[in-house]
Write a protein that holds these residues in place. Sequence first.
Motif, PDB file in Angstrom:
ATOM      1  N   UNK A 347       0.812  -1.219   0.000  1.00  0.00           N
ATOM      2  CA  UNK A 347       0.000   0.000   0.000  1.00  0.00           C
ATOM      3  C   UNK A 347       0.847   1.271   0.000  1.00  0.00           C
ATOM      4  N   UNK A 348       2.193   1.120  -0.003  1.00  0.00           N
ATOM      5  CA  UNK A 348       3.068   2.284  -0.111  1.00  0.00           C
ATOM      6  C   UNK A 348       3.982   2.545   1.062  1.00  0.00           C
ATOM      7  N   UNK A 349       3.924   1.731   2.100  1.00  0.00           N
ATOM      8  CA  UNK A 349       4.804   1.932   3.255  1.00  0.00           C
ATOM      9  C   UNK A 349       6.253   1.641   2.893  1.00  0.00           C
ATOM     10  N   UNK A 350       7.165   2.315   3.594  1.00  0.00           N
ATOM     11  CA  UNK A 350       8.598   2.117   3.391  1.00  0.00           C
ATOM     12  C   UNK A 350       9.159   1.315   4.560  1.00  0.00           C
ATOM     13  N   UNK A 351       9.846   0.225   4.249  1.00  0.00           N
ATOM     14  CA  UNK A 351      10.464  -0.624   5.275  1.00  0.00           C
ATOM     15  C   UNK A 351      11.856  -0.085   5.590  1.00  0.00           C
ATOM     16  N   UNK A 352      12.072   0.361   6.817  1.00  0.00           N
ATOM     17  CA  UNK A 352      13.379   0.875   7.218  1.00  0.00           C
ATOM     18  C   UNK A 352      14.287  -0.223   7.742  1.00  0.00           C
ATOM     19  N   UNK A 353      13.702  -1.224   8.397  1.00  0.00           N
ATOM     20  CA  UNK A 353      14.487  -2.379   8.839  1.00  0.00           C
ATOM     21  C   UNK A 353      13.549  -3.480   9.298  1.00  0.00           C
ATOM     22  N   UNK A 354      14.077  -4.711   9.367  1.00  0.00           N
ATOM     23  CA  UNK A 354      13.308  -5.845   9.857  1.00  0.00           C
ATOM     24  C   UNK A 354      12.399  -6.436   8.800  1.00  0.00           C
ATOM     25  N   UNK A 355      11.286  -7.019   9.267  1.00  0.00           N
ATOM     26  CA  UNK A 355      10.304  -7.589   8.353  1.00  0.00           C
ATOM     27  C   UNK A 355      10.560  -9.018   7.939  1.00  0.00           C
ATOM     28  N   UNK A 356      11.654  -9.619   8.387  1.00  0.00           N
ATOM     29  CA  UNK A 356      11.972 -10.989   7.995  1.00  0.00           C
ATOM     30  C   UNK A 356      11.460 -11.973   9.047  1.00  0.00           C
ATOM     31  N   UNK A 357      10.909 -13.089   8.556  1.00  0.00           N
ATOM     32  CA  UNK A 357      10.345 -14.096   9.459  1.00  0.00           C
ATOM     33  C   UNK A 357      11.069 -15.415   9.307  1.00  0.00           C
ATOM     34  N   UNK A 358      11.282 -16.096  10.434  1.00  0.00           N
ATOM     35  CA  UNK A 358      11.830 -17.449  10.440  1.00  0.00           C
ATOM     36  C   UNK A 358      11.066 -18.238  11.494  1.00  0.00           C
ATOM     37  N   UNK A 359      10.109 -19.061  11.051  1.00  0.00           N
ATOM     38  CA  UNK A 359       9.250 -19.767  11.990  1.00  0.00           C
ATOM     39  C   UNK A 359       8.422 -18.781  12.783  1.00  0.00           C
ATOM     40  N   UNK A 360       8.471 -18.885  14.123  1.00  0.00           N
ATOM     41  CA  UNK A 360       7.730 -17.955  14.974  1.00  0.00           C
ATOM     42  C   UNK A 360       8.501 -16.671  15.249  1.00  0.00           C
ATOM     43  N   UNK A 361       9.739 -16.595  14.777  1.00  0.00           N
ATOM     44  CA  UNK A 361      10.552 -15.401  14.975  1.00  0.00           C
ATOM     45  C   UNK A 361      10.286 -14.383  13.871  1.00  0.00           C
ATOM     46  N   UNK A 362      10.157 -13.117  14.270  1.00  0.00           N
ATOM     47  CA  UNK A 362       9.990 -12.023  13.319  1.00  0.00           C
ATOM     48  C   UNK A 362      10.917 -10.899  13.752  1.00  0.00           C
ATOM     49  N   UNK A 363      11.740 -10.449  12.850  1.00  0.00           N
ATOM     50  CA  UNK A 363      12.700  -9.407  13.179  1.00  0.00           C
ATOM     51  C   UNK A 363      11.982  -8.104  13.537  1.00  0.00           C
ATOM     52  N   UNK A 364      12.495  -7.343  14.534  1.00  0.00           N
ATOM     53  CA  UNK A 364      11.910  -6.045  14.863  1.00  0.00           C
ATOM     54  C   UNK A 364      11.800  -5.178  13.611  1.00  0.00           C
ATOM     55  N   UNK A 365      10.629  -4.630  13.386  1.00  0.00           N
ATOM     56  CA  UNK A 365      10.304  -4.001  12.104  1.00  0.00           C
ATOM     57  C   UNK A 365       9.921  -2.542  12.302  1.00  0.00           C
ATOM     58  N   UNK A 366      10.498  -1.674  11.466  1.00  0.00           N
ATOM     59  CA  UNK A 366      10.217  -0.236  11.502  1.00  0.00           C
ATOM     60  C   UNK A 366       9.741   0.202  10.126  1.00  0.00           C
ATOM     61  N   UNK A 367       8.602   0.903  10.098  1.00  0.00           N
ATOM     62  CA  UNK A 367       8.003   1.355   8.838  1.00  0.00           C
ATOM     63  C   UNK A 367       7.706   2.849   8.889  1.00  0.00           C
ATOM     64  N   UNK A 368       7.836   3.491   7.733  1.00  0.00           N
ATOM     65  CA  UNK A 368       7.351   4.861   7.576  1.00  0.00           C
ATOM     66  C   UNK A 368       6.409   4.886   6.371  1.00  0.00           C
ATOM     67  N   UNK A 369       5.826   6.059   6.108  1.00  0.00           N
ATOM     68  CA  UNK A 369       4.929   6.251   4.956  1.00  0.00           C
ATOM     69  C   UNK A 369       3.735   5.299   4.995  1.00  0.00           C
ATOM     70  N   UNK A 370       3.335   4.915   6.186  1.00  0.00           N
ATOM     71  CA  UNK A 370       2.174   4.030   6.329  1.00  0.00           C
ATOM     72  C   UNK A 370       0.903   4.865   6.192  1.00  0.00           C
ATOM     73  N   UNK A 371      -0.033   4.386   5.396  1.00  0.00           N
ATOM     74  CA  UNK A 371      -1.300   5.095   5.231  1.00  0.00           C
ATOM     75  C   UNK A 371      -2.041   5.093   6.560  1.00  0.00           C
TER      76      UNK A 371
END
Length: 477
Positions: A347-371
């Motif tokens: 939808x247009x958000x920018x991923x600054x870091x994180x967002x990767x998943x491995x099983x139940x683990x999800x990297x700490x995620x920071x987003x900007x430009x979120x509607x």
Amino acid sequence: MYTKVSGRKMLLGGEWVDRERTIEVRNPEDNQFITTVPAASSSDMEKAIEIAKEGAKMASNLSVHERMDILRKAAHLIEKEKEAFAYTIATEGSKTIKEARKEVERCIETIRLSGEEARQIGGETIAFDQAKGSENRVGYFYRFPIGIIGAITPFNDPLNLVAHKIGPAIASGNAIIVKPASVTPLSALKLAEVFCEAGLPKKILSVITGYGHEIGDVLVCHPDVQMISFTGGVDAGLAITKKAGLKKISMELGSNSPVIVLEDANVDDAVKACVSGAFWAAGQNCLGVQRIFIEESRFKAFCSRFVELTKRYHTGLKLNETTDMGPLITEKEAIRVKALIDKGIEEGATLLCGGERNGAFLQPTVLTDVHEKSELATEEIFGPVVLLFPFTNLDEAIEKANAVKYGLQAGIFTENIKAAFKAVAKLHVGGILINDSSDYRIDAMPFGGVKQSGIGREGVKYSIQEMTEPRVVCFQL
């Protein structure tokens, strides 16, 4: 594959019982089998309620000093077993061992506070002669227990949130039936063991393990249960209010908490507090920082520093002393949160870091430009995701912070006392933290939200108020 072992029993009216049907408890880190607990039936819950009717009479007849003694002994026993409690929390749930130890300390404080508040339950005199014709009347009111409390608790604080139900219930002379989250029942059962050892009479406490769709409605709808104390999601909370009928209801239903950072704020302090507030317990925290509004002049500096600290956040094995964040409670939950992130990016958000998943683990995620009308911004993510937004003035930030259906807690960072008091007056939340993130609570404060973040207040003293009723006494002389 695993070798079948003898599972944990549940506490039904003071007796430890097992059942043929069981629920497997697994470590979300690697899905490793831990043990089983009984999968209670609707008839088990009905039996627990029937026993609790006798338990409520016993509880109301306990003297204040007896209630205090039981709660003090329970706190002392937890203190002696702190590391065992922490290990239980960290293996069945999402918390790291460091996070789990802090929860155990808070649980001890909650139980101790309950013992102290038991002596403070009182009433006040009433000036009946304020009414014409009542000059010869005197009286007062006092508070009395309401009977049976039905408590439904979540997975994210599997020990202390149970203590926040049991402690005040015992302090105020009620019986209580706890239905813990089916994925994290072991901490609640271990706490029940402590109360049995501390001398709590049988029939006052039950901890019934099972699936909510099988036993929840019995607890919620039964006419002999006088109050439901629920901590969980909005959808479940709405369903409970429709089913419960005429009884007291106390609910804490979560949020997507905002933090406002003004240009005069100390950016380093704000970043440190918000990183911790966003990613504590893998973001599965009702007070967790989800939306951060930063004044435009500091936005780039804040984003850069926030990403820098987030990338240092160590995700890994929960029992490792250097781990900052563990897994989500299940892989299914991690998949759900990852899908929200991906949808936001589409939808247009920018991923600054994180967002990767491995099983139940999800990297700490920071987003900007979120509607601002997207699901990411308007709903509770309940995962390690934080959204950063710029703003031009405080009025705009407050308007955006309020533009959701939730209102649990909020934070504001500023050196301007007028700005702080404006936020206090205008933010529609149950608690406002000045120069701190939304993720702060002590167990003695009134805790709860507005709008769809809940009904009523927790915190030991305030839970006791919810769990008692005033009774007026008037003498005609």
